[in-house]
Design a protein around this motif. Sequence first.
Motif, PDB file in Angstrom:
ATOM      1  N   LEU A   1      -3.006   7.119   1.593  1.00  0.00           N
ATOM      2  CA  LEU A   1      -3.801   6.816   2.782  1.00  0.00           C
ATOM      3  C   LEU A   1      -3.988   8.075   3.618  1.00  0.00           C
ATOM      4  O   LEU A   1      -3.109   8.939   3.661  1.00  0.00           O
ATOM      5  CB  LEU A   1      -3.101   5.745   3.621  1.00  0.00           C
ATOM      6  CG  LEU A   1      -2.765   4.430   2.920  1.00  0.00           C
ATOM      7  CD1 LEU A   1      -2.037   3.502   3.896  1.00  0.00           C
ATOM      8  CD2 LEU A   1      -4.014   3.750   2.379  1.00  0.00           C
TER       9      LEU A   1
ATOM     10  N   ASN B   1      -5.583   8.261   9.580  1.00  0.00           N
ATOM     11  CA  ASN B   1      -6.078   7.098  10.314  1.00  0.00           C
ATOM     12  C   ASN B   1      -5.661   5.796   9.642  1.00  0.00           C
ATOM     13  O   ASN B   1      -5.290   4.832  10.315  1.00  0.00           O
ATOM     14  CB  ASN B   1      -7.601   7.154  10.438  1.00  0.00           C
ATOM     15  CG  ASN B   1      -8.060   8.213  11.415  1.00  0.00           C
ATOM     16  OD1 ASN B   1      -7.307   8.619  12.307  1.00  0.00           O
ATOM     17  ND2 ASN B   1      -9.292   8.680  11.252  1.00  0.00           N
ATOM     18  N   GLU B   2      -5.722   5.780   8.321  1.00  0.00           N
ATOM     19  CA  GLU B   2      -5.330   4.571   7.580  1.00  0.00           C
ATOM     20  C   GLU B   2      -3.837   4.297   7.724  1.00  0.00           C
ATOM     21  O   GLU B   2      -3.420   3.144   7.874  1.00  0.00           O
ATOM     22  CB  GLU B   2      -5.709   4.728   6.108  1.00  0.00           C
ATOM     23  CG  GLU B   2      -7.209   4.694   5.861  1.00  0.00           C
ATOM     24  CD  GLU B   2      -7.589   5.110   4.450  1.00  0.00           C
ATOM     25  OE1 GLU B   2      -8.679   4.734   3.995  1.00  0.00           O
ATOM     26  OE2 GLU B   2      -6.790   5.845   3.807  1.00  0.00           O
TER      27      GLU B   2
ATOM     28  N   GLN C   1       0.829  -1.204   0.000  1.00  0.00           N
ATOM     29  CA  GLN C   1       0.000   0.000   0.000  1.00  0.00           C
ATOM     30  C   GLN C   1       0.866   1.257   0.000  1.00  0.00           C
ATOM     31  O   GLN C   1       1.797   1.391   0.797  1.00  0.00           O
ATOM     32  CB  GLN C   1      -0.921   0.002   1.216  1.00  0.00           C
ATOM     33  CG  GLN C   1      -1.887  -1.175   1.251  1.00  0.00           C
ATOM     34  CD  GLN C   1      -2.978  -0.977   2.281  1.00  0.00           C
ATOM     35  OE1 GLN C   1      -3.734  -0.013   2.239  1.00  0.00           O
ATOM     36  NE2 GLN C   1      -3.062  -1.906   3.227  1.00  0.00           N
TER      37      GLN C   1
ATOM     38  N   TRP D   1      -3.288   2.848  11.182  1.00  0.00           N
ATOM     39  CA  TRP D   1      -3.684   1.439  11.253  1.00  0.00           C
ATOM     40  C   TRP D   1      -2.638   0.560  10.582  1.00  0.00           C
ATOM     41  O   TRP D   1      -2.274  -0.507  11.106  1.00  0.00           O
ATOM     42  CB  TRP D   1      -5.041   1.230  10.583  1.00  0.00           C
ATOM     43  CG  TRP D   1      -5.461  -0.215  10.623  1.00  0.00           C
ATOM     44  CD1 TRP D   1      -6.158  -0.857  11.594  1.00  0.00           C
ATOM     45  CD2 TRP D   1      -5.148  -1.227   9.642  1.00  0.00           C
ATOM     46  NE1 TRP D   1      -6.316  -2.188  11.297  1.00  0.00           N
ATOM     47  CE2 TRP D   1      -5.702  -2.441  10.105  1.00  0.00           C
ATOM     48  CE3 TRP D   1      -4.461  -1.224   8.432  1.00  0.00           C
ATOM     49  CZ2 TRP D   1      -5.593  -3.634   9.387  1.00  0.00           C
ATOM     50  CZ3 TRP D   1      -4.342  -2.412   7.722  1.00  0.00           C
ATOM     51  CH2 TRP D   1      -4.904  -3.595   8.191  1.00  0.00           C
TER      52      TRP D   1
END
Length: 251
Positions: A94, A97-98, A89, A101
């Motif tokens: 992102l 928050n992403e 990724q 995580w």
Amino acid sequence: MNSQVEINTEQATPAESGGNSAVLACRQLRKSYRQGSNELEVLRGVELEVKRGEKLAIVGASGSGKSTLLNLLGGLDTPTSGEVRVAGQDLAKLNANERGWLRNSSLGFVYQFHHLLGEFSALENVAMPLLIGKHSVASAREEATAMLQAVGLGERLSHKPSQLSGGERQRVAIARALVTRPACVLMDEPTGNLDRATAREIHKLMDKLNREMGISFVIVTHDPDLAAALDRCLHLIDGKLESNWHEGDRV
């Protein structure tokens, strides 16, 4: 506590989802800092790909940008340009928050100074990333217990950092980094603050956990023994990673 608790090394992790594909990579990574009217370019198009289960050392002179590179790879800093991919990724695509995580689930961090929370026990320190990841308290405690046993601290679960030796505190930090079964652990001088005998024990521990859990390690180090024991050693020179590393280059 039950001394027979075992780590589930077969649990699916982000590192396993892509077979032997890269768990961490960067392309044309650049980082510059403004100093008055001047611009200091620290990283100049770094290229890196870390495979699942690979152990990689990054060495270089003090001030060459090794820690800066590690922070960019871990999503703790933003590059001037270029791309960082964690478990496939692109971090730039992102939101905050992403990214948080993804860091919590796919990356672990270990520093020269352990950065443990002094008011909490070893068990509580190791369980913290799981609690942040919304695991139940019971599950987090069970996993943290298993990981502390794996690093040889099964009898130190309730001890606070002040009650542990330097080597034991670093083992707790390693257990905390590994407890989420990350794709890759980023380490910044993990044995730099330890005596040689304790450092050798930490080296053996990292090798054991790498073999048993298949987690990749990227380690910034000045320790030639540690660097020589890893799968690859890259030298950060003039803002780029070079693979040709000779005995005389060790610092």
